[in-house]
Design an enzyme around this catalytic site. Structure first.
Site, PDB file in Angstrom:
ATOM      1  N   CYS A 156       0.851  -1.198   0.000  1.00  0.00           N
ATOM      2  CA  CYS A 156       0.000   0.000   0.000  1.00  0.00           C
ATOM      3  C   CYS A 156       0.888   1.251   0.000  1.00  0.00           C
ATOM      4  CB  CYS A 156      -0.966  -0.053   1.188  1.00  0.00           C
ATOM      5  SG  CYS A 156      -2.219   1.244   1.185  1.00  0.00           S
ATOM      6  N   ASP A 213      -9.371  -3.123  -7.088  1.00  0.00           N
ATOM      7  CA  ASP A 213      -8.875  -2.099  -6.157  1.00  0.00           C
ATOM      8  C   ASP A 213      -9.543  -0.767  -6.483  1.00  0.00           C
ATOM      9  OD1 ASP A 213      -7.397  -0.224  -4.681  1.00  0.00           O
ATOM     10  OD2 ASP A 213      -5.542  -1.371  -4.879  1.00  0.00           O
ATOM     11  N   HIS A 245      -7.987  -4.116  -3.070  1.00  0.00           N
ATOM     12  CA  HIS A 245      -6.801  -3.537  -2.432  1.00  0.00           C
ATOM     13  C   HIS A 245      -6.444  -4.373  -1.202  1.00  0.00           C
ATOM     14  CE1 HIS A 245      -3.945  -0.340  -1.675  1.00  0.00           C
ATOM     15  NE2 HIS A 245      -4.318  -0.332  -0.401  1.00  0.00           N
TER      16      HIS A 245
END
Length: 276
Positions: A156, A213, A245
């Site tokens: 991330c 995502d 995600h």
């Protein structure tokens, strides 16, 4: 020996022992690595701005371990990131996750994602690059690390940093970026993003992204792929069509076991292929 400042003293023993408060409750699918055969725990890294805490894991026996920098999500160096280091140590690596937000605040104790983002937004890319340079130097000097075999992986927020550090430090042999943001506004703290450095990248980076995502549109992934075509090395992006995600984050509902395990194997292959 100079005396530690209070801030430096507090850096010792300051990593969270569990999961970040903001991501409770924790999924029952959480992976916990058997610690037998490993040396692991918190260490302190000397940087140009003082000490920062980091989590380090490596095999009990041996030396000259290839080094992998592990870069956190926005939730800090909590139990999940620490266990990623343990998993890498089981594979024979010295894995280190420095606390990148330490000077700006302890995000592991915050319950509100908005408050966490406020802390993270204050972290300059230049500070991160410098702290990672210091972590690499520490690995070589104090922890049996062979920085001629240096890799980096991040998740991330750390995925974005993986791309940027690969461009910053040409000594990196390979990087693996997990669903890191690729485009963004240029600001004094974040002047460049992965698409801005892609065409000049000299370090092979594997990008692992989710087709579902909602925070990283597929058109930005395609934009990055297009920019990478001008590189002198072979970077690659893989998209898992049904993955959201954070599909590797086994402590969260976003975890997709099959995709996570496949991507983890591809990461291992990427590092081996590129000399890490």
């Amino acid at each position: 020996m100079s005396k530690l400042t209070r801030r430096e003293f507090m850096a010792i023993g300051s990593l969270t022992a569990g999961f970040a408060i903001a991501v409770q409750p924790i999924s029952a699918k959480t992976v916990t690595t058997d610690p037998r055969g490993l040396t692991f725990g918190e260490v302190k890294i000397s940087t140009s701005k003082g000490l920062i805490p980091a989590f380090r894991a490596m095999p009990n026996a041996g030396k000259n371990f290839p080094v992998i920098l592990v870069i956190q999500e926005i939730f800090g160096v909590h139990a999940y990131i620490q266990d990623v280091c343990m998993r890498l140590a089981k594979l024979g690596y010295l894995a280190i996750a420095p606390e990148m937000f330490y000077r700006q605040g302890d995000v592991s104790q915050l319950t509100d994602i908005t408050e966490i983002r406020k802390v993270v937004s204050k972290v300059p890319d230049a500070q991160v690059m410098s702290d990672l340079d210091a972590t690499v130097a520490w690995a070589a000097k104090f922890s049996k690390g062979n920085i001629d075999k240096l890799g980096i992986t991040g998740f991330c927020w750390g995925g974005r940093i993986t791309w940027l550090y690969a461009a910053h430090n040409p000594k990196v042999k390979a990087g693996v970026a997990w669903y890191g943001r690729l485009v963004g506004e240029s600001t004094p703290l974040t002047p460049k993003h992965p698409v801005d450095i892609a065409s000049s990248l000299r370090v092979p980076v594997l990008g692992l992204y989710g087709g579902k995502d909602t925070g990283i549109p597929l058109d930005t992934v395609e934009q990055m792929r297009d920019r990478l075509k001008g590189c002198s090395q072979n970077s690659e992006i893989i998209v898992y069509p049904e993955a959201p995600h954070a599909f590797h984050a086994d402590y969260r509902p976003s975890y997709r076991q099959a995709d996570a395990e496949d991507a983890w194997q591809k990461m291992q292959d990427w590092f081996k292929k590129n000399g890490v």
